[in-house]
Design a protein around this motif. Structure first.
Motif, PDB file in Angstrom:
ATOM      1  N   UNK A 160      34.917  40.751  56.592  1.00  0.00           N
ATOM      2  CA  UNK A 160      35.429  41.308  55.327  1.00  0.00           C
ATOM      3  C   UNK A 160      35.730  42.794  55.372  1.00  0.00           C
ATOM      4  N   UNK A 161      35.452  43.446  56.498  1.00  0.00           N
ATOM      5  CA  UNK A 161      35.796  44.859  56.616  1.00  0.00           C
ATOM      6  C   UNK A 161      34.878  45.806  55.873  1.00  0.00           C
ATOM      7  N   UNK A 162      33.655  45.368  55.486  1.00  0.00           N
ATOM      8  CA  UNK A 162      32.715  46.245  54.779  1.00  0.00           C
ATOM      9  C   UNK A 162      31.991  47.127  55.796  1.00  0.00           C
ATOM     10  N   UNK A 163      32.222  48.437  55.728  1.00  0.00           N
ATOM     11  CA  UNK A 163      31.615  49.377  56.673  1.00  0.00           C
ATOM     12  C   UNK A 163      30.163  49.651  56.298  1.00  0.00           C
ATOM     13  N   UNK A 164      29.380  50.128  57.265  1.00  0.00           N
ATOM     14  CA  UNK A 164      27.989  50.482  57.004  1.00  0.00           C
ATOM     15  C   UNK A 164      27.552  51.564  57.988  1.00  0.00           C
ATOM     16  N   UNK A 165      26.351  52.100  57.769  1.00  0.00           N
ATOM     17  CA  UNK A 165      25.851  53.214  58.584  1.00  0.00           C
ATOM     18  C   UNK A 165      24.456  52.898  59.106  1.00  0.00           C
ATOM     19  N   UNK A 166      24.211  53.295  60.342  1.00  0.00           N
ATOM     20  CA  UNK A 166      22.907  53.163  60.998  1.00  0.00           C
ATOM     21  C   UNK A 166      22.372  54.565  61.295  1.00  0.00           C
ATOM     22  N   UNK A 201       9.654  56.835  66.134  1.00  0.00           N
ATOM     23  CA  UNK A 201      11.092  56.619  66.012  1.00  0.00           C
ATOM     24  C   UNK A 201      11.345  55.531  64.973  1.00  0.00           C
ATOM     25  N   UNK A 202      12.167  55.859  63.984  1.00  0.00           N
ATOM     26  CA  UNK A 202      12.487  54.923  62.917  1.00  0.00           C
ATOM     27  C   UNK A 202      13.992  54.718  62.846  1.00  0.00           C
ATOM     28  N   UNK A 203      14.391  53.612  62.260  1.00  0.00           N
ATOM     29  CA  UNK A 203      15.807  53.305  62.112  1.00  0.00           C
ATOM     30  C   UNK A 203      16.048  52.805  60.692  1.00  0.00           C
ATOM     31  N   UNK A 204      17.199  53.198  60.154  1.00  0.00           N
ATOM     32  CA  UNK A 204      17.530  52.877  58.774  1.00  0.00           C
ATOM     33  C   UNK A 204      18.942  52.315  58.722  1.00  0.00           C
ATOM     34  N   UNK A 205      19.107  51.221  58.000  1.00  0.00           N
ATOM     35  CA  UNK A 205      20.425  50.646  57.755  1.00  0.00           C
ATOM     36  C   UNK A 205      20.818  50.914  56.305  1.00  0.00           C
ATOM     37  N   UNK A 206      21.994  51.507  56.115  1.00  0.00           N
ATOM     38  CA  UNK A 206      22.573  51.687  54.793  1.00  0.00           C
ATOM     39  C   UNK A 206      23.744  50.719  54.708  1.00  0.00           C
ATOM     40  N   UNK A 207      23.524  49.519  54.171  1.00  0.00           N
ATOM     41  CA  UNK A 207      24.512  48.436  54.294  1.00  0.00           C
ATOM     42  C   UNK A 207      25.866  48.730  53.649  1.00  0.00           C
ATOM     43  N   UNK A 208      25.907  49.613  52.667  1.00  0.00           N
ATOM     44  CA  UNK A 208      27.161  49.835  51.939  1.00  0.00           C
ATOM     45  C   UNK A 208      27.633  51.282  52.026  1.00  0.00           C
ATOM     46  N   UNK A 209      27.163  52.021  53.027  1.00  0.00           N
ATOM     47  CA  UNK A 209      27.558  53.421  53.177  1.00  0.00           C
ATOM     48  C   UNK A 209      28.630  53.538  54.262  1.00  0.00           C
ATOM     49  N   UNK A 244      31.401  48.204  67.019  1.00  0.00           N
ATOM     50  CA  UNK A 244      31.409  47.020  66.161  1.00  0.00           C
ATOM     51  C   UNK A 244      30.375  45.992  66.598  1.00  0.00           C
ATOM     52  N   UNK A 245      29.533  46.361  67.552  1.00  0.00           N
ATOM     53  CA  UNK A 245      28.464  45.458  67.979  1.00  0.00           C
ATOM     54  C   UNK A 245      27.132  46.193  67.860  1.00  0.00           C
ATOM     55  N   UNK A 246      26.020  45.459  67.729  1.00  0.00           N
ATOM     56  CA  UNK A 246      24.708  46.113  67.606  1.00  0.00           C
ATOM     57  C   UNK A 246      24.409  47.063  68.758  1.00  0.00           C
ATOM     58  N   UNK A 247      24.690  46.631  70.000  1.00  0.00           N
ATOM     59  CA  UNK A 247      24.373  47.475  71.149  1.00  0.00           C
ATOM     60  C   UNK A 247      25.189  48.767  71.139  1.00  0.00           C
ATOM     61  N   UNK A 248      26.465  48.692  70.759  1.00  0.00           N
ATOM     62  CA  UNK A 248      27.291  49.894  70.708  1.00  0.00           C
ATOM     63  C   UNK A 248      26.756  50.880  69.676  1.00  0.00           C
ATOM     64  N   UNK A 249      26.373  50.369  68.511  1.00  0.00           N
ATOM     65  CA  UNK A 249      25.897  51.248  67.450  1.00  0.00           C
ATOM     66  C   UNK A 249      24.541  51.857  67.786  1.00  0.00           C
ATOM     67  N   UNK A 250      23.642  51.047  68.333  1.00  0.00           N
ATOM     68  CA  UNK A 250      22.323  51.564  68.717  1.00  0.00           C
ATOM     69  C   UNK A 250      22.465  52.614  69.805  1.00  0.00           C
ATOM     70  N   UNK A 251      23.337  52.351  70.791  1.00  0.00           N
ATOM     71  CA  UNK A 251      23.553  53.311  71.869  1.00  0.00           C
ATOM     72  C   UNK A 251      24.107  54.628  71.325  1.00  0.00           C
ATOM     73  N   UNK A 252      25.019  54.532  70.366  1.00  0.00           N
ATOM     74  CA  UNK A 252      25.602  55.741  69.776  1.00  0.00           C
ATOM     75  C   UNK A 252      24.545  56.538  69.026  1.00  0.00           C
TER      76      UNK A 252
END
Length: 608
Positions: A160-166, A201-209, A244-252
């Motif tokens: 659906x093209x909904x962007x988000x932030x990690x 080390x903590x991680x946060x997902x902002x599903x609609x940001x 656009x994949x979990x590994x790419x975003x975590x690595x970034x």
């Protein structure tokens, strides 16, 4: 009167005593009505003092004070908290004064303060916390659960093209984990997801940001953390901007932390991937403790090397490293090998024998393929872990042991727990920290280096100057999915060294199926992601390859593609997903999209 809670015990330094949800107290430390806590923050000091049914609490540098703070800017007897219907603070003539709401109060005058309000005492601050009611509960997600949710959001963005932030957050290592988690939980929205990646080390997902709002979110979080004098580094990754994949975003999100840092690995281990560097740094952090480590990954990804890295980075490095393959022995032999046996314990037990757990005294035990351990043996192993004692088969007395346990498996151990095939209590004991090792197809940067190392080990003295990898062979290997991972790559290189003679290694020296398979619609130099199946021009099911995926998502051709795989796998969704080169979660999502009735395995009714 006042109980001080230390924030520097061994486990808390590793971030291993963190509460699982904000506001929930550890059993045995229940909060009573009207109970107050004073948090002292300053010069790297974080200490919590609990107040029990007193009217006055003295604060100062002197050890005779109820709240003693070792800071030269604080007078020996600096201030007094008066506890009643309200809480007031009184400066008792200190040298550097007491600040309430930024204003220095007059000595001898009582000023009311409220919970959550910072009060300056010299160069230090105190924060009053009233724990008369439970705080808002917030779940702290494990990294495995967090990554699963991240995969869901990636699939949502694809649909659906909904962007988000990690976000990846690195708070002050001296701050207690409970204080950090409570602070984060206080201002994150209900829809935001807070996870723990590792110690501190903590991680946060902002599903609609979306990416355009990420910078503003970072500034907002930093401002709230600074209000509590909590220093924190924050790194962001946005989908789809940064991947656009979990590994790419975590690595970034973790890449800035990894720059300039050497990976903790032995000279035999090749590490040239951001994900792997992060994992080895996690190994270095957990190795110094006694916490159990669970290694997950496909067959051949290098779980044994990670277990050895844990051992070598720990205080047990001088002790033995013992590996036990739980799948290679029958139940009787496994118990005998693990725990040892006494003479006459069973047929052919003509002498007493110490078990592998005894022989690993002072060292590390790797329980490989732990998912295949029989239930009866699991019960006995759990008792050994809990009591640190082992009793030989046929023995009457237990012997104390001192070993560290590392477990590894390539199966879905959580699914085994849910089915009752693996004990839940043993799983929790072993699963102190979970390290998921990515497959080789997601670590393309390491293929050439690993292949070169395997060639070096396999070459003879007269070959050493001439055997090399050709660029054509490297390209062919990067297009292959490597279902056998590093173990398969090692075998392929040993075979190629024999075939090439004096070298170089060309595509014709590789197994033919690894050369003729080429990717379609996958950018060169990128590993196939779990949500982006490998597409191939040739079908070779026996070699671990899947037929080409139709170009149009949602088409009848794609539906037929999925149904054929399910048919070949006998209804086993995990096997069908493996054949298709996608994750099981993605397969289930497709089945739901197409409103397919999920086929059952042929043996399901028998099992039920």
């Amino acid at each position: 009167m006042v109980r001080s809670v230390s924030s520097h015990d061994e486990h808390d330094d590793l971030g291993l005593n963190a509460v699982t949800s904000v506001g929930k107290n550890v059993p045995g430390d229940e909060v009573l009505p009207s109970q107050l806590q004073v948090l002292v923050i300053g010069n790297g000091t974080f200490a919590t003092h609990t107040i029990h049914d007193v009217a006055k609490v003295t604060i100062g540098r002197s050890s005779a004070c109820d709240v003693a703070v070792n800071d030269e800017s604080i007078s020996r007897r600096h201030a007094i908290l008066h506890v009643g219907e309200t809480v007031t603070i009184e400066d008792v003539g200190s040298a550097n004064g007491t600040l309430v709401r930024g204003i220095k109060i007059l000595p001898g005058r009582r000023v009311e303060i409220s919970a959550g309000e910072l009060v300056g005492i010299g160069d230090t601050s105190i924060l009053l916390q009233r724990r008369s009611r439970p705080l808002r509960s917030r779940r702290i997600w494990t990294h495995d659960a967090f990554e699963a949710r991240l995969e869901d959001l990636c699939a949502r963005e694809e649909r659906s093209g909904v962007a988000f932030t990690l976000f990846r957050l690195h708070p002050d290592r001296r701050a207690p984990a409970g204080f950090v988690e409570e602070t984060l939980g206080d201002f994150l929205r209900e829809t935001d997801i807070l996870g723990k990646y590792g110690p501190h080390e903590y991680e946060v997902l902002l599903p609609d940001t979306p990416p355009s709002k990420a910078g503003e979110a970072v500034r907002r979080i930093e401002a709230r953390l600074k209000e509590r004098k909590l220093e924190c580094r924050i790194f962001a990754a946005c989908c789809p901007r940064d991947g656009r994949s979990p590994y790419q975003l975590i690595a970034k999100a973790q890449a800035p932390v990894l720059i300039g840092k050497a990976a903790v690995a032995s000279p035999e281990i090749v590490v040239n991937d951001v994900q792997m560097k992060g994992l080895y740094q996690l190994v270095a952090k957990v190795a110094v403790s006694q916490i159990g480590v669970l290694l997950l990954g496909e067959t051949g990804v290098g779980k044994e090397m990670f277990a050895r890295a844990v051992h070598e980075a720990s205080r047990r490095a001088g002790g033995p490293f013992v590996e036990i393959n739980c799948a290679a022995l029958t139940e009787t032999l496994l118990e005998s090998e693990l725990f040892g046996h006494e003479k006459g314990a069973f047929t052919n037990a003509v002498t007493a024998k110490a078990g592998l757990l005894e022989s690993a005294q002072g060292g590390t035990v790797l329980l490989d393929e732990i998912g295949d351990m029989p239930l009866a043996t699991q019960v006995k192993l759990l008792r050994v872990i809990e009591d640190s004692q082992v009793r030989r088969v046929g023995g009457l007395k237990s012997k104390p042991i001192d070993v560290r346990f590392v477990a590894a498996t390539n199966c879905d151990i959580e699914a085994l727990v849910e089915r009752g095939a693996f004990r839940r209590d043993l799983f929790f004991r072993l699963n102190g920290v979970t390290i998921v090792i990515p497959p080789l197809r997601e670590r393309l940067a390491e293929i050439e280096l690993l292949a070169t190392e395997f060639i070096r080990r396999a070459t003879t003295a007269d070959q050493a100057q001439t055997v090399a990898l050709s660029s054509q062979a490297i390209e062919a290997m990067k297009r292959y999915r490597w279902p056998g991972n590093i173990r398969e790559l090692k075998n392929v290189m040993e075979r190629a060294v024999l075939l090439c003679g004096q070298g170089p290694i060309l595509p014709e020296h590789l197994p033919s199926e690894k050369v003729r398979m080429t990717l379609v619609n996958e950018p060169r130099g990128h590993a196939p992601s779990p949500s982006s199946p490998t597409q191939l021009t040739d079908e070779a099911p026996d070699s671990g390859w899947a037929p080409a995926r139709p170009r149009e998502k949602g088409s009848k051709e794609e539906q037929q593609w999925i149904l054929q795989a399910l048919d070949r796998a006998g209804g086993n969704q995990t096997e069908a997903a493996r054949q298709l080169g996608i994750s099981r979660r993605t397969l289930v999502s497709r089945l739901n999209d197409y409103s397919f009735v999920r086929p059952r395995k042929a043996t399901r009714k028998q099992d039920e």
